[in-house]
Design a protein around this motif. Structure first.
Motif, PDB file in Angstrom:
ATOM      1  N   HIS A  29      -2.803  -9.530  -3.372  1.00 26.36           N
ATOM      2  CA  HIS A  29      -3.268  -8.489  -2.459  1.00 26.36           C
ATOM      3  C   HIS A  29      -2.071  -7.673  -1.977  1.00 26.36           C
ATOM      4  O   HIS A  29      -1.025  -8.220  -1.620  1.00 26.36           O
ATOM      5  CB  HIS A  29      -3.975  -9.133  -1.266  1.00 26.36           C
ATOM      6  CG  HIS A  29      -4.765  -8.182  -0.427  1.00 26.36           C
ATOM      7  ND1 HIS A  29      -4.184  -7.183   0.321  1.00 26.36           N
ATOM      8  CD2 HIS A  29      -6.097  -8.091  -0.202  1.00 26.36           C
ATOM      9  CE1 HIS A  29      -5.121  -6.518   0.974  1.00 26.36           C
ATOM     10  NE2 HIS A  29      -6.298  -7.045   0.659  1.00 26.36           N
ATOM     11  N   LEU A  30      -2.209  -6.351  -1.971  1.00 32.81           N
ATOM     12  CA  LEU A  30      -1.127  -5.487  -1.505  1.00 32.81           C
ATOM     13  C   LEU A  30      -0.756  -5.807  -0.064  1.00 32.81           C
ATOM     14  O   LEU A  30      -1.630  -6.076   0.763  1.00 32.81           O
ATOM     15  CB  LEU A  30      -1.530  -4.022  -1.625  1.00 32.81           C
ATOM     16  CG  LEU A  30      -1.723  -3.493  -3.045  1.00 32.81           C
ATOM     17  CD1 LEU A  30      -2.306  -2.092  -3.009  1.00 32.81           C
ATOM     18  CD2 LEU A  30      -0.418  -3.524  -3.819  1.00 32.81           C
ATOM     19  N   GLY A  31       0.538  -5.775   0.233  1.00 33.43           N
ATOM     20  CA  GLY A  31       1.012  -6.000   1.595  1.00 33.43           C
ATOM     21  C   GLY A  31       1.187  -4.687   2.335  1.00 33.43           C
ATOM     22  O   GLY A  31       0.831  -3.610   1.838  1.00 33.43           O
ATOM     23  N   TRP A  32       1.745  -4.771   3.540  1.00 31.06           N
ATOM     24  CA  TRP A  32       1.973  -3.580   4.357  1.00 31.06           C
ATOM     25  C   TRP A  32       3.474  -3.395   4.552  1.00 31.06           C
ATOM     26  O   TRP A  32       4.136  -4.242   5.139  1.00 31.06           O
ATOM     27  CB  TRP A  32       1.282  -3.720   5.714  1.00 31.06           C
ATOM     28  CG  TRP A  32       1.297  -2.434   6.500  1.00 31.06           C
ATOM     29  CD1 TRP A  32       2.115  -2.094   7.537  1.00 31.06           C
ATOM     30  CD2 TRP A  32       0.452  -1.311   6.273  1.00 31.06           C
ATOM     31  NE1 TRP A  32       1.843  -0.830   7.975  1.00 31.06           N
ATOM     32  CE2 TRP A  32       0.825  -0.314   7.217  1.00 31.06           C
ATOM     33  CE3 TRP A  32      -0.580  -1.029   5.369  1.00 31.06           C
ATOM     34  CZ2 TRP A  32       0.190   0.933   7.272  1.00 31.06           C
ATOM     35  CZ3 TRP A  32      -1.205   0.207   5.429  1.00 31.06           C
ATOM     36  CH2 TRP A  32      -0.823   1.170   6.378  1.00 31.06           C
ATOM     37  N   GLU A  33       4.007  -2.311   4.021  1.00 32.23           N
ATOM     38  CA  GLU A  33       5.434  -2.024   4.057  1.00 32.23           C
ATOM     39  C   GLU A  33       6.233  -3.237   3.578  1.00 32.23           C
ATOM     40  O   GLU A  33       6.066  -3.677   2.462  1.00 32.23           O
ATOM     41  CB  GLU A  33       5.847  -1.560   5.458  1.00 32.23           C
ATOM     42  CG  GLU A  33       5.249  -0.202   5.817  1.00 32.23           C
ATOM     43  CD  GLU A  33       5.728   0.329   7.149  1.00 32.23           C
ATOM     44  OE1 GLU A  33       6.237  -0.451   7.969  1.00 32.23           O
ATOM     45  OE2 GLU A  33       5.582   1.543   7.375  1.00 32.23           O
TER      46      GLU A  33
ATOM     47  N   PHE B  78       0.837  -1.199   0.000  1.00 34.63           N
ATOM     48  CA  PHE B  78       0.000   0.000   0.000  1.00 34.63           C
ATOM     49  C   PHE B  78       0.875   1.253   0.000  1.00 34.63           C
ATOM     50  O   PHE B  78       0.556   2.247  -0.660  1.00 34.63           O
ATOM     51  CB  PHE B  78      -0.921  -0.001   1.222  1.00 34.63           C
ATOM     52  CG  PHE B  78      -2.114  -0.905   1.081  1.00 34.63           C
ATOM     53  CD1 PHE B  78      -3.199  -0.535   0.306  1.00 34.63           C
ATOM     54  CD2 PHE B  78      -2.150  -2.138   1.722  1.00 34.63           C
ATOM     55  CE1 PHE B  78      -4.304  -1.362   0.172  1.00 34.63           C
ATOM     56  CE2 PHE B  78      -3.246  -2.979   1.587  1.00 34.63           C
ATOM     57  CZ  PHE B  78      -4.323  -2.589   0.808  1.00 34.63           C
ATOM     58  N   GLN B  79       1.966   1.222   0.747  1.00 38.19           N
ATOM     59  CA  GLN B  79       2.841   2.393   0.829  1.00 38.19           C
ATOM     60  C   GLN B  79       3.429   2.744  -0.534  1.00 38.19           C
ATOM     61  O   GLN B  79       3.482   3.932  -0.911  1.00 38.19           O
ATOM     62  CB  GLN B  79       3.970   2.139   1.847  1.00 38.19           C
ATOM     63  CG  GLN B  79       3.559   2.275   3.289  1.00 38.19           C
ATOM     64  CD  GLN B  79       2.840   1.035   3.821  1.00 38.19           C
ATOM     65  OE1 GLN B  79       2.702   0.043   3.103  1.00 38.19           O
ATOM     66  NE2 GLN B  79       2.374   1.094   5.048  1.00 38.19           N
ATOM     67  N   GLU B  80       3.867   1.732  -1.278  1.00 36.81           N
ATOM     68  CA  GLU B  80       4.423   1.981  -2.610  1.00 36.81           C
ATOM     69  C   GLU B  80       3.375   2.595  -3.534  1.00 36.81           C
ATOM     70  O   GLU B  80       3.661   3.536  -4.285  1.00 36.81           O
ATOM     71  CB  GLU B  80       4.946   0.678  -3.208  1.00 36.81           C
ATOM     72  CG  GLU B  80       6.203   0.140  -2.539  1.00 36.81           C
ATOM     73  CD  GLU B  80       6.595  -1.222  -3.065  1.00 36.81           C
ATOM     74  OE1 GLU B  80       7.797  -1.510  -3.107  1.00 36.81           O
ATOM     75  OE2 GLU B  80       5.695  -2.005  -3.434  1.00 36.81           O
TER      76      GLU B  80
END
Length: 424
Positions: free
Chosen positions: A287-291, A167-169
């Motif tokens: 699914h998007l990961g977190w950091e 998500f951050q990217e």
């Protein structure tokens, strides 16, 4: 006319009996066992179930399955509770995992035979969820998980073909693009807000409940960090667009239409939505990961159950229907029709799936996602913890209330319900 037809029928029956008696032949009447199957799938998915029912009924001479569509999974569960209480249950029902667990705890389901399917072919997280004291009470017909859908025109503009995994990217790219162009379509969207927030928390190492089931853990830093970042992306940076969850299915359709029309660059949604988007429009991905955390969305199984107060003859017939649905070939057919994950992993080894995957490589995304998932959690309160989480997500997203406040409130409410269980 009716009397004439009836007379002809009686004459035919009489002649048949006389002829049989004349030649000393025994008249054998084959009586099939009719069982009822309740399922909460409407639209195209409901039509697909009817195809499976028709195929099964044609494949053998002993059992007839009569399908009864319900509005959704919740309606099926509510109707089943009443049917069990009045001793008039269906032979088989299709339910969400949380409702299955609730019925297991209330001793309302029949034990399923190990002979129905080789349990080694069932994903462990579902088998464990549906087993109590070494007895199996349900089998997963299929499972769902959430993945990322990204528009191809957005992907094509990424520098040096850079892939986006977190998500951050994604938010960084959108933020940088916004500085160059104040384009309202440079926005990401989410469906079922609480599900997306939960999946991001899982990637961040969060947990729902302690291993001894005594403490709710949704107020921990792993939760607050993720939820607060989402609040900022939605309300301050406006990089994520949301629709009021009170819109119900309209929320879903708005997001899908935004992505298809180019009013959004992508979204998080179910694997079953893959066929909604064309290859030219959208690319499905994990699914998007977190950091730095890996993709870890929660998988949710939809299971088959036989109520406890079904008579033995119907239980045997119901088991045959479940055995049919859980076979690798039928499981593969369901995957092809619906886009969901199979309940029997051997579906991936069938010729049907292999041929389908060759012509539709996108289906392999859902198979790959199955290797990067979080197991469903057990809620001892019968869903009260989940209700508190959903309510907290609505407050954060709809009302812009900080994560720490909504999660602390949710923790207090959920912990109160959990403490009640401890005292009982």
């Amino acid at each position: 006319m009716k009397r004439l037809v009836l007379g002809l029928m009686l004459l035919t029956i009489s002649l048949t009996i006389l002829t049989s008696c004349k030649f000393n032949e025994e008249v054998v009447i084959i009586q099939k066992n009719e069982i009822s199957f309740w399922y909460g799938l409407e639209g195209v998915l409901g039509d697909y179930v009817e195809i499976l029912i028709e195929d099964f009924n044609r494949s053998q001479d002993d059992v007839i399955v009569v399908g009864h569509r319900q509005g959704n999974y919740t309606e099926t569960f509510n109707s089943l509770e009443i049917a069990i209480a009045t001793n008039m249950p269906p032979s088989v029902a299709l339910l969400e995992q949380r409702d299955i667990i609730s019925l297991i705890k209330r001793d309302a389901l029949s034990v399923l035979s190990d002979s129905i399917v080789d349990t080694e072919d069932i994903p462990d997280q579902f088998l464990q969820m549906f087993t109590q004291d070494d007895y199996m009470y349900s089998l997963p017909m299929y499972a769902t998980v959430w993945i990322t859908y990204m528009r191809n025109d957005f992907i094509d503009e990424l520098e040096d073909g850079k892939d986006i995994y977190s998500f951050q990217e994604l938010m960084k790219v959108l933020s940088e693009r916004r500085k160059i162009s104040d384009d309202e379509s440079l926005v990401f969207e989410i469906i079922n807000d609480d599900t997306t927030l939960i999946n991001a928390v899982m990637s961040n190492g969060g947990e729902f409940i302690s291993s001894d089931y005594k403490e709710v853990l949704i107020d921990k830093p792993e939760w607050i960090e993720v939820w607060e970042e989402f609040r900022k992306w939605i309300h301050e940076d406006e990089l994520i667009r949301y629709y009021d969850k009170n819109l119900g299915w309209d929320n879903y359709y708005e997001v899908i239409n935004d992505v298809k029309s180019g009013r959004a660059i992508g979204c998080i949604s179910s694997v079953s939505d893959m066929d909604i988007f064309s290859d030219e429009e959208v690319t499905p991905m994990l699914h998007l990961g977190w950091e730095e955390g890996i993709s870890a969305p929660v998988t949710y199984a939809i299971g088959l159950v036989i109520p406890r107060n079904v008579d033995e003859e119907d239980k045997e017939a119901a088991s045959r229907w479940i055995e049919y649905l859980m076979s690798p070939e039928v499981s593969a057919k369901w995957v092809k029709l619906s886009g969901y994950l199979p309940g029997n992993l051997n579906a991936y080894e069938t010729q049907l799936f292999k041929e389908y995957a060759e012509s539709n490589e996108r289906i392999n995304v859902s198979r790959n996602q199955l290797s990067y998932t979080s197991p469903p959690y057990y809620d001892p309160t019968g869903g009260k913890i989940n209700e508190a989480i959903i309510e907290a997500a609505e407050k954060l997203i709809n009302d812009n209330i900080p994560a720490e406040i909504v999660l602390n409130e949710a923790k207090a409410k959920a912990q109160k319900e959990l403490d009640k269980i401890e005292r009982e």
